[in-house]
Design an enzyme around this catalytic site. Structure first.
Site, PDB file in Angstrom:
ATOM      1  N   GLU A 195      48.659  32.863  39.292  1.00  0.00           N
ATOM      2  CA  GLU A 195      48.136  31.826  40.205  1.00  0.00           C
ATOM      3  C   GLU A 195      46.657  32.063  40.496  1.00  0.00           C
ATOM      4  OE1 GLU A 195      50.943  33.557  40.731  1.00  0.00           O
ATOM      5  OE2 GLU A 195      52.424  31.978  40.386  1.00  0.00           O
ATOM      6  N   GLU A 203      34.083  45.070  30.714  1.00  0.00           N
ATOM      7  CA  GLU A 203      35.330  44.665  30.084  1.00  0.00           C
ATOM      8  C   GLU A 203      35.127  43.354  29.353  1.00  0.00           C
ATOM      9  OE1 GLU A 203      38.097  44.202  28.265  1.00  0.00           O
ATOM     10  OE2 GLU A 203      38.622  45.955  29.451  1.00  0.00           O
ATOM     11  N   SER A 242      44.863  48.273  45.572  1.00  0.00           N
ATOM     12  CA  SER A 242      45.864  47.416  46.225  1.00  0.00           C
ATOM     13  C   SER A 242      46.556  48.136  47.385  1.00  0.00           C
ATOM     14  CB  SER A 242      46.932  46.989  45.221  1.00  0.00           C
ATOM     15  OG  SER A 242      46.339  46.351  44.125  1.00  0.00           O
ATOM     16  N   GLN A 258      43.717  54.141  39.886  1.00  0.00           N
ATOM     17  CA  GLN A 258      42.978  53.191  40.724  1.00  0.00           C
ATOM     18  C   GLN A 258      43.717  52.996  42.039  1.00  0.00           C
ATOM     19  OE1 GLN A 258      43.188  48.899  39.937  1.00  0.00           O
ATOM     20  NE2 GLN A 258      40.968  48.898  39.789  1.00  0.00           N
ATOM     21  N   GLY A 259      43.023  53.146  43.157  1.00  0.00           N
ATOM     22  CA  GLY A 259      43.619  52.942  44.481  1.00  0.00           C
ATOM     23  C   GLY A 259      42.932  51.790  45.181  1.00  0.00           C
ATOM     24  N   SER A 313      48.763  52.921  39.421  1.00  0.00           N
ATOM     25  CA  SER A 313      49.394  53.344  38.158  1.00  0.00           C
ATOM     26  C   SER A 313      49.002  54.784  37.831  1.00  0.00           C
ATOM     27  CB  SER A 313      48.969  52.433  37.012  1.00  0.00           C
ATOM     28  OG  SER A 313      49.139  51.077  37.353  1.00  0.00           O
TER      29      SER A 313
HETATM   30  C1  FAD Z   1      51.925  46.677  36.250  1.00  0.00           C
HETATM   31  C2  FAD Z   1      51.014  46.711  37.447  1.00  0.00           C
HETATM   32  C3  FAD Z   1      50.067  47.708  37.549  1.00  0.00           C
HETATM   33  C4  FAD Z   1      49.215  47.740  38.660  1.00  0.00           C
HETATM   34  N1  FAD Z   1      48.328  48.781  38.759  1.00  0.00           N
HETATM   35  C5  FAD Z   1      47.534  48.863  39.843  1.00  0.00           C
HETATM   36  C6  FAD Z   1      46.656  49.984  40.014  1.00  0.00           C
HETATM   37  O1  FAD Z   1      46.622  50.912  39.184  1.00  0.00           O
HETATM   38  N2  FAD Z   1      45.899  50.037  41.122  1.00  0.00           N
HETATM   39  C7  FAD Z   1      45.904  49.050  42.064  1.00  0.00           C
HETATM   40  O2  FAD Z   1      45.159  49.140  43.023  1.00  0.00           O
HETATM   41  N3  FAD Z   1      46.742  47.972  41.949  1.00  0.00           N
HETATM   42  C8  FAD Z   1      47.556  47.871  40.861  1.00  0.00           C
HETATM   43  N4  FAD Z   1      48.427  46.820  40.742  1.00  0.00           N
HETATM   44  C9  FAD Z   1      48.523  45.830  41.819  1.00  0.00           C
HETATM   45  C10 FAD Z   1      47.998  44.450  41.451  1.00  0.00           C
HETATM   46  O3  FAD Z   1      46.594  44.447  41.407  1.00  0.00           O
HETATM   47  C11 FAD Z   1      48.556  43.478  42.516  1.00  0.00           C
HETATM   48  O4  FAD Z   1      49.968  43.486  42.389  1.00  0.00           O
HETATM   49  C12 FAD Z   1      48.040  42.078  42.312  1.00  0.00           C
HETATM   50  O5  FAD Z   1      46.667  41.996  42.571  1.00  0.00           O
HETATM   51  C13 FAD Z   1      48.794  41.070  43.222  1.00  0.00           C
HETATM   52  O6  FAD Z   1      48.777  41.491  44.555  1.00  0.00           O
HETATM   53  P1  FAD Z   1      50.116  41.592  45.421  1.00  0.00           P
HETATM   54  O7  FAD Z   1      51.135  42.330  44.619  1.00  0.00           O
HETATM   55  O8  FAD Z   1      49.748  42.136  46.740  1.00  0.00           O
HETATM   56  O9  FAD Z   1      50.632  40.101  45.549  1.00  0.00           O
HETATM   57  P2  FAD Z   1      50.102  39.017  46.607  1.00  0.00           P
HETATM   58  O10 FAD Z   1      48.613  38.988  46.562  1.00  0.00           O
HETATM   59  O11 FAD Z   1      50.750  39.272  47.934  1.00  0.00           O
HETATM   60  O12 FAD Z   1      50.662  37.676  46.000  1.00  0.00           O
HETATM   61  C14 FAD Z   1      52.014  37.232  46.225  1.00  0.00           C
HETATM   62  C15 FAD Z   1      52.166  35.866  45.583  1.00  0.00           C
HETATM   63  O13 FAD Z   1      51.288  34.925  46.245  1.00  0.00           O
HETATM   64  C16 FAD Z   1      50.446  34.316  45.286  1.00  0.00           C
HETATM   65  N5  FAD Z   1      49.113  34.096  45.865  1.00  0.00           N
HETATM   66  C17 FAD Z   1      48.382  34.973  46.596  1.00  0.00           C
HETATM   67  N6  FAD Z   1      47.201  34.435  46.932  1.00  0.00           N
HETATM   68  C18 FAD Z   1      47.164  33.188  46.374  1.00  0.00           C
HETATM   69  C19 FAD Z   1      46.203  32.126  46.361  1.00  0.00           C
HETATM   70  N7  FAD Z   1      45.015  32.239  46.959  1.00  0.00           N
HETATM   71  N8  FAD Z   1      46.526  30.987  45.670  1.00  0.00           N
HETATM   72  C20 FAD Z   1      47.713  30.861  45.027  1.00  0.00           C
HETATM   73  N9  FAD Z   1      48.664  31.834  45.033  1.00  0.00           N
HETATM   74  C21 FAD Z   1      48.397  32.973  45.693  1.00  0.00           C
HETATM   75  C22 FAD Z   1      50.358  35.296  44.135  1.00  0.00           C
HETATM   76  O14 FAD Z   1      50.019  34.650  42.924  1.00  0.00           O
HETATM   77  C23 FAD Z   1      51.775  35.864  44.110  1.00  0.00           C
HETATM   78  O15 FAD Z   1      52.642  35.013  43.401  1.00  0.00           O
HETATM   79  C24 FAD Z   1      49.287  46.749  39.659  1.00  0.00           C
HETATM   80  C25 FAD Z   1      50.250  45.740  39.532  1.00  0.00           C
HETATM   81  C26 FAD Z   1      51.120  45.721  38.459  1.00  0.00           C
HETATM   82  C27 FAD Z   1      52.161  44.640  38.368  1.00  0.00           C
END
Ligand code: FAD
Length: 385
Positions: free
Chosen positions: A367, A250, A135, A132-133, A167
């Site tokens: 969150e 899902e 993020s 999945q692409g 992933s």
């Molecule tokens: C094990 C794993 C597998 C993954 N696999 C994939 C994948 O295959 N494909 C893919 O596309 N992505 C994947 N991801 C990415 C995942 O979807 C993102 O990490 C996730 O959506 C959070 O985005 P971010 O890391 O940019 O954090 P951010 O969105 O930048 O968040 C940073 C912090 O701010 C908080 N925050 C942000 N917005 C708010 C709000 N409105 N209110 C309160 N708090 C807030 C968050 O809770 C977090 O603590 C994966 C992540 C993990 C950990």
């Protein structure tokens, strides 16, 4: 603890027969070796296991029959995943997860007849890996702000940009890719969902090593990558609706195998915890109760979803499981000690403990789940954006 569900307290003959068939097949076919966590070996392992399930008639349980699935009821899916966890079968959250649970269902809902005919049989048969692409470094929780650009040129989409946390991208054949095709429009009309071949010229994949050890999460860079418009799913600028369309598939049943796996581990922790550690015994006993209550709520959610599109209350199960998994692994470290044989190594509790930190990030952070529960389940006022 025996893992069984009964409808209205009685076991119907057909469900009992189904359970026996699933149990017998799993006992005879579950691989004896654990899955490698990453790299080409994990690809070989996961495809072989998917192929075995397909040949045994146990692939695509939730998929409709007309596209090669089994079209099972939610109750049958629950029974399958109970038996799956009981048999210690490979985690369903492996490299075949996106194909089976996200990309495949998206194609079923929104794909063209050609896209379905080409891709669906290959996913079910264990011939291909999808990733999945979605993020990006600046777009995770706020997915709608993604910037990876797609320009329509003739009958092609030209992609430039950067994705992260994809992933298994390093071992994938295809990627479900979400790009911005109209920079001026609002999110709902600005994005496009496209099938990206991972061997296309201009793609660079860079695995990221995590603190748990494996490097199955990847950055993906796109430098003028040309993809035929025929690979667009759901229409150019209709990608937001396409991405959202799969949610209805899902129903929490795949996650159930993980949840039951953890509840079985809690039983083991309780059995191993000595009587002279009453506080830890109490903590683990509470985990047992917590696991049972999440499991009951998940069954109810999954069964309710059979007759209706899943609502936002799925976030309660997702969040509860994530925090439960973190508490279970932390209790194991406290029980055995950091140097114990059960803790060290690629399949030890130490790995699981570190890996569980990602539970409250992946698929929507804790969150974000709390925001969804507050606003869409409890009806509280919207928080500041
Ligand atoms: C094990 C794993 C597998 C993954 N696999 C994939 C994948 O295959 N494909 C893919 O596309 N992505 C994947 N991801 C990415 C995942 O979807 C993102 O990490 C996730 O959506 C959070 O985005 P971010 O890391 O940019 O954090 P951010 O969105 O930048 O968040 C940073 C912090 O701010 C908080 N925050 C942000 N917005 C708010 C709000 N409105 N209110 C309160 N708090 C807030 C968050 O809770 C977090 O603590 C994966 C992540 C993990 C950990």
């Amino acid at each position: 603890m025996e893992s069984q569900i009964t409808m209205k307290g009685t076991m119907t003959g057909s469900i009992a027969d189904f359970r026996r068939a699933a149990r017998d097949w799993l006992e005879a076919n579950v691989p004896s070796e654990p899955s490698p966590e990453d790299g080409p070996d994990s690809r070989t392992y996961v495809l072989a296991w998917q192929k075995t399930q397909a040949q045994g008639g146990w692939a695509g349980l939730a998929w409709p029959r007309e596209v090669g699935g089994r079209g099972l009821s939610v109750l049958e899916q629950i029974v399958w995943f109970e038996e799956y966890a009981r048999a210690g079968a490979p985690s369903p959250l492996n490299a075949s997860f996106v194909g089976l649970n996200h990309a495949g269902p998206t194609l079923i809902a929104c794909g063209t007849p050609e896209q379905k005919a080409y891709h669906l049989p290959r996913i079910l048969a264990g011939e291909v890996i999808w990733c999945q692409g979605f993020s990006e470094p600046g777009a995770g929780s706020d997915l709608g702000s993604l910037r990876c650009r797609g320009r329509v040129e003739g009958d092609e989409l030209v992609i430039d940009g950067h994705k992260i946390w994809s992933s298994f991208a390093d071992i994938a054949d295809w990627q479900e890719l979400l790009v911005r095709t109209d920079p001026a429009a609002k999110t709902s009309g600005a994005l496009t969902w496209v099938i990206c071949p991972m061997d296309a010229p201009g793609i660079t994949v860079r695995p990221i090593r995590t603190m748990a050890g494996p490097h199955k999460y990847c950055e993906v860079f796109y430098d003028s990558v040309r993809i035929p418009l025929a690979n667009v799913v759901g229409g150019v600028n209709q990608g937001w609706a396409t991405a959202m369309s799969t949610l209805s598939f899902e129903r929490g049943t795949a996650g159930l195998a993980l949840l039951i796996g953890h509840t079985l581990k809690v039983e083991k922790l309780l059995a191993d915890c000595p009587m002279n550690r009453p506080e830890l015994r109490l903590r683990i006993a509470r985990l047992r109760a917590e696991g049972a209550s999440i499991r009951a709520a998940t069954y109810r959610f999954a069964l309710d979803c059979e007759s209706a599109v899943p609502d936002a209350s799925g976030s309660m199960m997702r969040l509860s499981f994530a925090e439960f998994a973190q508490r279970v692994t932390a209790a194991a470290i406290d029980l055995y000690g950091i140097d114990a044989a059960q803790v060290v190594g690629a399949h030890g509790w130490g790995h699981d403990y570190l890996d569980a930190f990602s539970e409250t990030i992946a698929g929507g952070t804790a969150e974000i789940q709390r925001n969804i529960i507050a606003e869409r389940v409890l009806g509280l006022p919207k928080g500041p954006r």
